[in-house]
Design an enzyme around this catalytic site. Structure first.
Site, PDB file in Angstrom:
ATOM      1  N   ASN A  21       0.866  -1.169   0.000  1.00 51.87           N
ATOM      2  CA  ASN A  21       0.000   0.000   0.000  1.00 51.87           C
ATOM      3  C   ASN A  21       0.906   1.223   0.000  1.00 51.87           C
ATOM      4  O   ASN A  21       1.497   1.558   1.023  1.00 51.87           O
ATOM      5  CB  ASN A  21      -0.896  -0.032   1.247  1.00 51.87           C
ATOM      6  CG  ASN A  21      -1.732   1.222   1.385  1.00 51.87           C
ATOM      7  OD1 ASN A  21      -1.776   2.063   0.489  1.00 51.87           O
ATOM      8  ND2 ASN A  21      -2.406   1.351   2.520  1.00 51.87           N
ATOM      9  N   TRP A  22       1.005   1.857  -1.159  1.00 51.35           N
ATOM     10  CA  TRP A  22       1.939   2.982  -1.280  1.00 51.35           C
ATOM     11  C   TRP A  22       1.373   4.259  -0.657  1.00 51.35           C
ATOM     12  O   TRP A  22       2.077   5.264  -0.570  1.00 51.35           O
ATOM     13  CB  TRP A  22       2.303   3.218  -2.752  1.00 51.35           C
ATOM     14  CG  TRP A  22       3.056   2.078  -3.379  1.00 51.35           C
ATOM     15  CD1 TRP A  22       3.466   0.925  -2.761  1.00 51.35           C
ATOM     16  CD2 TRP A  22       3.492   1.974  -4.744  1.00 51.35           C
ATOM     17  NE1 TRP A  22       4.135   0.117  -3.656  1.00 51.35           N
ATOM     18  CE2 TRP A  22       4.163   0.731  -4.883  1.00 51.35           C
ATOM     19  CE3 TRP A  22       3.397   2.796  -5.870  1.00 51.35           C
ATOM     20  CZ2 TRP A  22       4.719   0.311  -6.098  1.00 51.35           C
ATOM     21  CZ3 TRP A  22       3.938   2.385  -7.080  1.00 51.35           C
ATOM     22  CH2 TRP A  22       4.599   1.153  -7.188  1.00 51.35           C
ATOM     23  N   LYS A  23       0.094   4.219  -0.266  1.00 50.20           N
ATOM     24  CA  LYS A  23      -0.556   5.392   0.356  1.00 50.20           C
ATOM     25  C   LYS A  23      -0.353   6.622  -0.533  1.00 50.20           C
ATOM     26  O   LYS A  23      -0.303   6.489  -1.752  1.00 50.20           O
ATOM     27  CB  LYS A  23      -0.050   5.579   1.802  1.00 50.20           C
ATOM     28  CG  LYS A  23      -0.217   4.293   2.616  1.00 50.20           C
ATOM     29  CD  LYS A  23      -0.027   4.476   4.101  1.00 50.20           C
ATOM     30  CE  LYS A  23      -0.223   3.129   4.811  1.00 50.20           C
ATOM     31  NZ  LYS A  23      -0.113   3.238   6.279  1.00 50.20           N
ATOM     32  N   HIS A  36      -9.560   1.149   4.906  1.00 50.82           N
ATOM     33  CA  HIS A  36      -8.282   1.340   5.598  1.00 50.82           C
ATOM     34  C   HIS A  36      -8.491   2.271   6.794  1.00 50.82           C
ATOM     35  O   HIS A  36      -9.304   3.196   6.731  1.00 50.82           O
ATOM     36  CB  HIS A  36      -7.237   1.920   4.640  1.00 50.82           C
ATOM     37  CG  HIS A  36      -5.856   1.875   5.213  1.00 50.82           C
ATOM     38  ND1 HIS A  36      -5.401   2.809   6.119  1.00 50.82           N
ATOM     39  CD2 HIS A  36      -4.851   0.984   5.045  1.00 50.82           C
ATOM     40  CE1 HIS A  36      -4.169   2.491   6.473  1.00 50.82           C
ATOM     41  NE2 HIS A  36      -3.809   1.392   5.843  1.00 50.82           N
ATOM     42  N   GLU A  64      -6.858   4.668   7.842  1.00 54.12           N
ATOM     43  CA  GLU A  64      -6.665   6.103   7.539  1.00 54.12           C
ATOM     44  C   GLU A  64      -7.910   6.684   6.872  1.00 54.12           C
ATOM     45  O   GLU A  64      -8.242   7.849   7.063  1.00 54.12           O
ATOM     46  CB  GLU A  64      -5.408   6.275   6.675  1.00 54.12           C
ATOM     47  CG  GLU A  64      -4.150   6.031   7.510  1.00 54.12           C
ATOM     48  CD  GLU A  64      -2.983   5.417   6.767  1.00 54.12           C
ATOM     49  OE1 GLU A  64      -2.963   5.445   5.520  1.00 54.12           O
ATOM     50  OE2 GLU A  64      -2.079   4.878   7.445  1.00 54.12           O
ATOM     51  N   GLU A  85      -5.217  -4.855  10.603  1.00 50.75           N
ATOM     52  CA  GLU A  85      -4.217  -3.813  10.796  1.00 50.75           C
ATOM     53  C   GLU A  85      -4.509  -3.088  12.111  1.00 50.75           C
ATOM     54  O   GLU A  85      -5.316  -2.149  12.136  1.00 50.75           O
ATOM     55  CB  GLU A  85      -4.257  -2.812   9.638  1.00 50.75           C
ATOM     56  CG  GLU A  85      -3.967  -3.442   8.287  1.00 50.75           C
ATOM     57  CD  GLU A  85      -3.405  -2.430   7.294  1.00 50.75           C
ATOM     58  OE1 GLU A  85      -2.365  -2.750   6.701  1.00 50.75           O
ATOM     59  OE2 GLU A  85      -3.973  -1.343   7.143  1.00 50.75           O
ATOM     60  N   GLY A 134       2.552   2.489  10.842  1.00 51.85           N
ATOM     61  CA  GLY A 134       3.459   3.617  10.685  1.00 51.85           C
ATOM     62  C   GLY A 134       4.155   4.021  11.974  1.00 51.85           C
ATOM     63  O   GLY A 134       4.799   5.066  12.043  1.00 51.85           O
ATOM     64  N   SER A 170       3.558  -1.924  10.319  1.00 54.56           N
ATOM     65  CA  SER A 170       5.016  -1.929  10.522  1.00 54.56           C
ATOM     66  C   SER A 170       5.661  -3.274  10.209  1.00 54.56           C
ATOM     67  O   SER A 170       6.653  -3.652  10.837  1.00 54.56           O
ATOM     68  CB  SER A 170       5.371  -1.480  11.948  1.00 54.56           C
ATOM     69  OG  SER A 170       4.907  -0.156  12.181  1.00 54.56           O
ATOM     70  N   GLY A 212       2.929  -1.075   4.284  1.00 53.16           N
ATOM     71  CA  GLY A 212       2.966   0.351   3.994  1.00 53.16           C
ATOM     72  C   GLY A 212       4.384   0.800   3.705  1.00 53.16           C
ATOM     73  O   GLY A 212       4.911   0.605   2.605  1.00 53.16           O
ATOM     74  N   GLY A 213       5.023   1.395   4.702  1.00 50.50           N
ATOM     75  CA  GLY A 213       6.348   1.995   4.517  1.00 50.50           C
ATOM     76  C   GLY A 213       7.359   1.098   3.814  1.00 50.50           C
ATOM     77  O   GLY A 213       8.067   1.547   2.899  1.00 50.50           O
TER      78      GLY A 213
HETATM   79  P1  13P Z   1       3.044   0.520   7.692  1.00 46.66           P
HETATM   80  O1  13P Z   1       3.586  -0.762   7.122  1.00 46.66           O
HETATM   81  O2  13P Z   1       3.734   1.739   7.173  1.00 46.66           O
HETATM   82  O3  13P Z   1       2.916   0.469   9.177  1.00 46.66           O
HETATM   83  O4  13P Z   1       1.533   0.641   7.125  1.00 46.66           O
HETATM   84  C1  13P Z   1       0.690  -0.447   7.229  1.00 46.66           C
HETATM   85  C2  13P Z   1      -0.535  -0.142   6.464  1.00 46.66           C
HETATM   86  O5  13P Z   1      -1.317   0.717   6.834  1.00 46.66           O
HETATM   87  C3  13P Z   1      -0.778  -0.887   5.219  1.00 46.66           C
HETATM   88  O6  13P Z   1      -2.047  -0.646   4.720  1.00 46.66           O
END
Ligand code: 13P
Length: 250
Positions: free
Chosen positions: A6-8, A92, A94, A164, A170, A210, A231-232
């Protein structure tokens, strides 16, 4: 087994195209592991081009529940299909936290995704206060039930759930493998009641929060952890590929 990135809200067109090319090269043949990347909307078309001929699939990060119409700024499921998406991340944390998404809204999107041949990756997870209060199962149960209300689906490959925990997203803090396993087993139990035992056995339940090369193997080796939503660590091709490799060994 599914590893999805997920590149957000990261990468412009050039960076997304480059990252997709790098992911294809770094991942190579993922064997039995399914791999997907979910770039921002504006790069979906270009990333699909960069993924062509590889095993890496394309996903979006959100969509609207309607087919088309006067919804300024929104993107519809048929549009995602038209640029090559197989997956769409829905609900998600967010989106829930910053954009007011509700279980009912997620539910409408899940139905629309399925009707359009997209595989929804439905995100659920508790916030820190809820976990501290010992309410994580109750919260996740409500989210799963809400997202799947009235949803009929026979094929477990048409649906993905991602657990999640919001406190792990994050933050650098991950759920322990045991915490992840407990919640994944709980979710599988909910799905077994809802869709039957064999469906629940075969559906992919991903962990997100994470996950990185250093902790991926421990998380992915848990019985009920069928992959990751990254994510990251998905923004660097080599760390993303290392997580795919951890899944291959899990
Ligand atoms: P991180 O891996 O950056 O914690 O993000 C997880 C995430 O929200 C994937 O959708």
């Amino acid at each position: 087994m599914l590893i999805a990135g997920n590149w957000k809200m990261n990468t412009d067109l050039a960076a997304a195209t480059q990252l997709a090319q790098d992911v294809v090269a770094a991942v190579g043949d993922p064997g039995a592991v399914q791999v997907a990347v979910c770039p921002p909307f504006i790069s979906l078309d270009a990333v699909f081009g960069a993924l062509r001929g590889s095993a890496v699939k394309l996903g979006a990060q959100n969509m609207h529940a309607a087919d088309a119409g006067a919804y300024t700024g929104e993107v519809a499921a048929p549009m995602l299909r038209s640029v090559g998406c197989d997956y769409v991340i829905l609900g998600h944390s967010e989106r829930r936290q910053y954009f007011g998404e509700t279980d009912a809204g997620v539910n409408a999107k899940v139905k629309q995704a399925l009707a359009n041949g997209l595989i929804p990756i439905i995100c659920v997870g508790e916030v820190l206060d809820e976990r501290r209060a010992g309410r994580e199962n109750e919260v996740v149960q409500t989210q799963v039930a809400g997202a799947l209300d009235g949803v009929s689906v026979d094929d477990p490959a048409r649906l993905v759930i991602a657990y999640e925990p919001v406190w792990a997203i994050g933050t650098g803090e991950t759920a322990t493998p045991a915490q992840a396993q407990d919640m994944h087993a709980f979710i599988r139990g909910l799905l077994s009641k809802r869709f039957g035992e064999s469906f629940a056995r075969d559906i992919h339940i991903l962990y997100g929060g994470s996950m990185k090369p250093a902790n991926a193997a421990d998380l992915l080796s848990q019985t009920d952890v069928d992959g990751g939503l990254i994510g990251g660590a998905s923004l660097k091709a080599d760390s993303f590929a290392a997580i795919v490799q951890a899944e291959q060994g899990a």
